[in-house]
Design a protein around this motif. Sequence first.
Motif, PDB file in Angstrom:
ATOM      1  N   VAL A  93       0.842  -1.210   0.000  1.00  0.00           N
ATOM      2  CA  VAL A  93       0.000   0.000   0.000  1.00  0.00           C
ATOM      3  C   VAL A  93       0.868   1.248   0.000  1.00  0.00           C
ATOM      4  O   VAL A  93       0.593   2.215  -0.731  1.00  0.00           O
ATOM      5  CB  VAL A  93      -0.942  -0.004   1.219  1.00  0.00           C
ATOM      6  N   SER A  94       1.936   1.238   0.793  1.00  0.00           N
ATOM      7  CA  SER A  94       2.834   2.392   0.857  1.00  0.00           C
ATOM      8  C   SER A  94       3.470   2.667  -0.502  1.00  0.00           C
ATOM      9  O   SER A  94       3.495   3.810  -0.973  1.00  0.00           O
ATOM     10  CB  SER A  94       3.921   2.140   1.902  1.00  0.00           C
ATOM     11  N   THR A  95       3.965   1.618  -1.138  1.00  0.00           N
ATOM     12  CA  THR A  95       4.631   1.783  -2.434  1.00  0.00           C
ATOM     13  C   THR A  95       3.670   2.283  -3.499  1.00  0.00           C
ATOM     14  O   THR A  95       3.973   3.214  -4.257  1.00  0.00           O
ATOM     15  CB  THR A  95       5.250   0.451  -2.886  1.00  0.00           C
ATOM     16  N   VAL A  96       2.486   1.667  -3.580  1.00  0.00           N
ATOM     17  CA  VAL A  96       1.500   2.058  -4.585  1.00  0.00           C
ATOM     18  C   VAL A  96       1.037   3.502  -4.348  1.00  0.00           C
ATOM     19  O   VAL A  96       0.916   4.287  -5.301  1.00  0.00           O
ATOM     20  CB  VAL A  96       0.289   1.098  -4.576  1.00  0.00           C
ATOM     21  N   ALA A  97       0.801   3.864  -3.079  1.00  0.00           N
ATOM     22  CA  ALA A  97       0.351   5.226  -2.770  1.00  0.00           C
ATOM     23  C   ALA A  97       1.377   6.263  -3.206  1.00  0.00           C
ATOM     24  O   ALA A  97       1.030   7.301  -3.790  1.00  0.00           O
ATOM     25  CB  ALA A  97       0.072   5.353  -1.273  1.00  0.00           C
ATOM     26  N   VAL A  98       2.654   5.981  -2.926  1.00  0.00           N
ATOM     27  CA  VAL A  98       3.715   6.922  -3.310  1.00  0.00           C
ATOM     28  C   VAL A  98       3.827   7.022  -4.826  1.00  0.00           C
ATOM     29  O   VAL A  98       3.938   8.120  -5.387  1.00  0.00           O
ATOM     30  CB  VAL A  98       5.061   6.486  -2.701  1.00  0.00           C
ATOM     31  N   GLU A  99       3.800   5.875  -5.510  1.00  0.00           N
ATOM     32  CA  GLU A  99       3.922   5.879  -6.972  1.00  0.00           C
ATOM     33  C   GLU A  99       2.767   6.638  -7.622  1.00  0.00           C
ATOM     34  O   GLU A  99       2.972   7.426  -8.553  1.00  0.00           O
ATOM     35  CB  GLU A  99       3.970   4.446  -7.498  1.00  0.00           C
ATOM     36  N   LYS A 100       1.556   6.392  -7.143  1.00  0.00           N
ATOM     37  CA  LYS A 100       0.400   7.078  -7.724  1.00  0.00           C
ATOM     38  C   LYS A 100       0.443   8.574  -7.436  1.00  0.00           C
ATOM     39  O   LYS A 100       0.068   9.394  -8.289  1.00  0.00           O
ATOM     40  CB  LYS A 100      -0.895   6.468  -7.181  1.00  0.00           C
ATOM     41  N   PHE A 101       0.906   8.926  -6.237  1.00  0.00           N
ATOM     42  CA  PHE A 101       1.001  10.344  -5.903  1.00  0.00           C
ATOM     43  C   PHE A 101       2.047  11.038  -6.771  1.00  0.00           C
ATOM     44  O   PHE A 101       1.858  12.185  -7.195  1.00  0.00           O
ATOM     45  CB  PHE A 101       1.348  10.511  -4.423  1.00  0.00           C
ATOM     46  N   MET A 102       3.150  10.351  -7.055  1.00  0.00           N
ATOM     47  CA  MET A 102       4.209  10.933  -7.880  1.00  0.00           C
ATOM     48  C   MET A 102       3.753  11.148  -9.321  1.00  0.00           C
ATOM     49  O   MET A 102       4.346  11.944 -10.046  1.00  0.00           O
ATOM     50  CB  MET A 102       5.453  10.043  -7.843  1.00  0.00           C
ATOM     51  N   GLU A 103       2.723  10.416  -9.733  1.00  0.00           N
ATOM     52  CA  GLU A 103       2.194  10.575 -11.089  1.00  0.00           C
ATOM     53  C   GLU A 103       1.092  11.646 -11.161  1.00  0.00           C
ATOM     54  O   GLU A 103       0.643  11.991 -12.251  1.00  0.00           O
ATOM     55  CB  GLU A 103       1.629   9.248 -11.588  1.00  0.00           C
ATOM     56  N   SER A 104       0.683  12.170 -10.019  1.00  0.00           N
ATOM     57  CA  SER A 104      -0.416  13.139  -9.988  1.00  0.00           C
ATOM     58  C   SER A 104       0.037  14.501 -10.499  1.00  0.00           C
ATOM     59  O   SER A 104       1.218  14.855 -10.455  1.00  0.00           O
ATOM     60  CB  SER A 104      -0.966  13.277  -8.566  1.00  0.00           C
ATOM     61  N   GLU A 105      -0.917  15.283 -10.981  1.00  0.00           N
ATOM     62  CA  GLU A 105      -0.614  16.616 -11.490  1.00  0.00           C
ATOM     63  C   GLU A 105      -0.072  17.525 -10.390  1.00  0.00           C
ATOM     64  O   GLU A 105       0.814  18.343 -10.617  1.00  0.00           O
ATOM     65  CB  GLU A 105      -1.874  17.236 -12.106  1.00  0.00           C
ATOM     66  N   TYR A 106      -0.603  17.363  -9.185  1.00  0.00           N
ATOM     67  CA  TYR A 106      -0.166  18.200  -8.062  1.00  0.00           C
ATOM     68  C   TYR A 106       1.319  17.983  -7.785  1.00  0.00           C
ATOM     69  O   TYR A 106       2.077  18.939  -7.595  1.00  0.00           O
ATOM     70  CB  TYR A 106      -0.991  17.876  -6.821  1.00  0.00           C
ATOM     71  N   PHE A 107       1.746  16.713  -7.782  1.00  0.00           N
ATOM     72  CA  PHE A 107       3.150  16.398  -7.500  1.00  0.00           C
ATOM     73  C   PHE A 107       4.041  16.919  -8.620  1.00  0.00           C
ATOM     74  O   PHE A 107       5.080  17.547  -8.369  1.00  0.00           O
ATOM     75  CB  PHE A 107       3.320  14.887  -7.329  1.00  0.00           C
ATOM     76  N   LEU A 108       3.653  16.658  -9.878  1.00  0.00           N
ATOM     77  CA  LEU A 108       4.475  17.066 -11.012  1.00  0.00           C
ATOM     78  C   LEU A 108       4.545  18.583 -11.150  1.00  0.00           C
ATOM     79  O   LEU A 108       5.484  19.111 -11.751  1.00  0.00           O
ATOM     80  CB  LEU A 108       3.922  16.446 -12.298  1.00  0.00           C
ATOM     81  N   LYS A 109       3.571  19.277 -10.575  1.00  0.00           N
ATOM     82  CA  LYS A 109       3.595  20.738 -10.609  1.00  0.00           C
ATOM     83  C   LYS A 109       4.784  21.278  -9.823  1.00  0.00           C
ATOM     84  O   LYS A 109       5.426  22.252 -10.230  1.00  0.00           O
ATOM     85  CB  LYS A 109       2.284  21.282 -10.037  1.00  0.00           C
ATOM     86  N   TYR A 110       5.068  20.660  -8.677  1.00  0.00           N
ATOM     87  CA  TYR A 110       6.151  21.143  -7.820  1.00  0.00           C
ATOM     88  C   TYR A 110       7.454  20.376  -8.010  1.00  0.00           C
ATOM     89  O   TYR A 110       8.538  20.886  -7.726  1.00  0.00           O
ATOM     90  CB  TYR A 110       5.728  21.055  -6.350  1.00  0.00           C
ATOM     91  N   PHE A 111       7.355  19.132  -8.480  1.00  0.00           N
ATOM     92  CA  PHE A 111       8.551  18.309  -8.680  1.00  0.00           C
ATOM     93  C   PHE A 111       8.524  17.704 -10.087  1.00  0.00           C
ATOM     94  O   PHE A 111       8.260  16.506 -10.247  1.00  0.00           O
ATOM     95  CB  PHE A 111       8.626  17.196  -7.632  1.00  0.00           C
ATOM     96  N   PRO A 112       8.768  18.507 -11.109  1.00  0.00           N
ATOM     97  CA  PRO A 112       8.754  17.987 -12.486  1.00  0.00           C
ATOM     98  C   PRO A 112       9.778  16.874 -12.650  1.00  0.00           C
ATOM     99  O   PRO A 112      10.863  16.938 -12.078  1.00  0.00           O
ATOM    100  CB  PRO A 112       9.122  19.213 -13.332  1.00  0.00           C
ATOM    101  N   GLU A 113       9.426  15.881 -13.418  1.00  0.00           N
ATOM    102  CA  GLU A 113      10.326  14.752 -13.630  1.00  0.00           C
ATOM    103  C   GLU A 113      11.643  15.174 -14.255  1.00  0.00           C
ATOM    104  O   GLU A 113      12.687  14.596 -13.992  1.00  0.00           O
ATOM    105  CB  GLU A 113       9.658  13.698 -14.518  1.00  0.00           C
ATOM    106  N   ARG A 114      11.615  16.237 -15.067  1.00  0.00           N
ATOM    107  CA  ARG A 114      12.857  16.670 -15.711  1.00  0.00           C
ATOM    108  C   ARG A 114      13.859  17.238 -14.709  1.00  0.00           C
ATOM    109  O   ARG A 114      15.043  17.379 -15.000  1.00  0.00           O
ATOM    110  CB  ARG A 114      12.558  17.729 -16.775  1.00  0.00           C
ATOM    111  N   ASP A 115      13.396  17.603 -13.477  1.00  0.00           N
ATOM    112  CA  ASP A 115      14.298  18.133 -12.463  1.00  0.00           C
ATOM    113  C   ASP A 115      14.877  17.048 -11.573  1.00  0.00           C
ATOM    114  O   ASP A 115      15.652  17.320 -10.675  1.00  0.00           O
ATOM    115  CB  ASP A 115      13.569  19.157 -11.575  1.00  0.00           C
TER     116      ASP A 115
END
Length: 322
Positions: A93-115
């Motif tokens: 559950v911890s791993t899936v929650a983190v992975e899904k959160f990292m794919e969310s628009e909110y996360f990518l707004k502050y932590f873009p994958e290119r950075d």
Amino acid sequence: MALSTMNREKEETMWSNIAGRMLVHTILHPMDFAKVLIQIGHEPIAPRESRTLFGKPALALPNIIHYVKYIKSVDGFSGCYRGLVPKLCADAVSTVAVEKFMESEYFLKYFPERDTRKEEIIDDLPEPERRDAYVKTLAKDIVCRIIGVIASHPLDVIALRTMAQFVGGETKYNGIFGSLKEVYRENGLFGYYSGLVPRLIANISTLVLVSSSTYFINKYLIRDRALKRYTSSAVTIVATTITYPLLVIYPCMAVNNCGLAAGVPPQMPIYTSWLDCWRHLSSINESKRGSNLIWRYYTGPQVIINGRLTALNKSDFFKQVS
């Protein structure tokens, strides 16, 4: 099409990592189980006279191997795997929650994958960019850790209480859904997050200590690129030693006053808060119990009877009172 293939590869990698960790957790679970019992203060085997590495007389407690053998002698081989299923579910559950959160628009707004950059690349950046990259990486790690801990904590509480049943031989917490109902019946909604605060503080403090120490050591003390690779690992050992008492308080609070013998007197006082637990464990010099699983020594009250060093345990005090 390329995006779909990339997402599928990420899913496969995530589940492959989960499967790998599940295998490791399964192999090591008997020792993790014994460590939890030690952390919550269950010492069923009387300490024996011994000496420390420096030759000082002491009372030795069984090491982790002897403790696992004791669990097996009481509950059999399968008993060594109490709490494994909810523990594995919590990790997933911890791993899936983190992975899904990292794919969310909110996360990518502050932590873009290119950075997102590897540590070796960060070290080659100019100083202002290097500092900003370290800060951004630390912030990302803290957010992900908080998400993972909060998502998995109810299952971790169930795992801890299932293991703690060994102390009194209860079967109240049986199965994930039955245990969820039992947690609510005993402690209400807050029961699902018993011990959450010290656990979060321990995790976040460790991340901050490791990240900041690694940054300053690599910047001011170490010039050799090969040595810089080991800084984080070395600092992690020191940081986890500093924050370890919080990781003792966490299982104690998860078990405290939950309807099990392990969480009530004489096994454990009923604490009003995790700070109360911290003060109590510090006062009896047991805030780091379980940190050393090989050379373990009894640190409680001791007396010399007929020339022999003898431990005074909780049962002795309760007998004297009665």
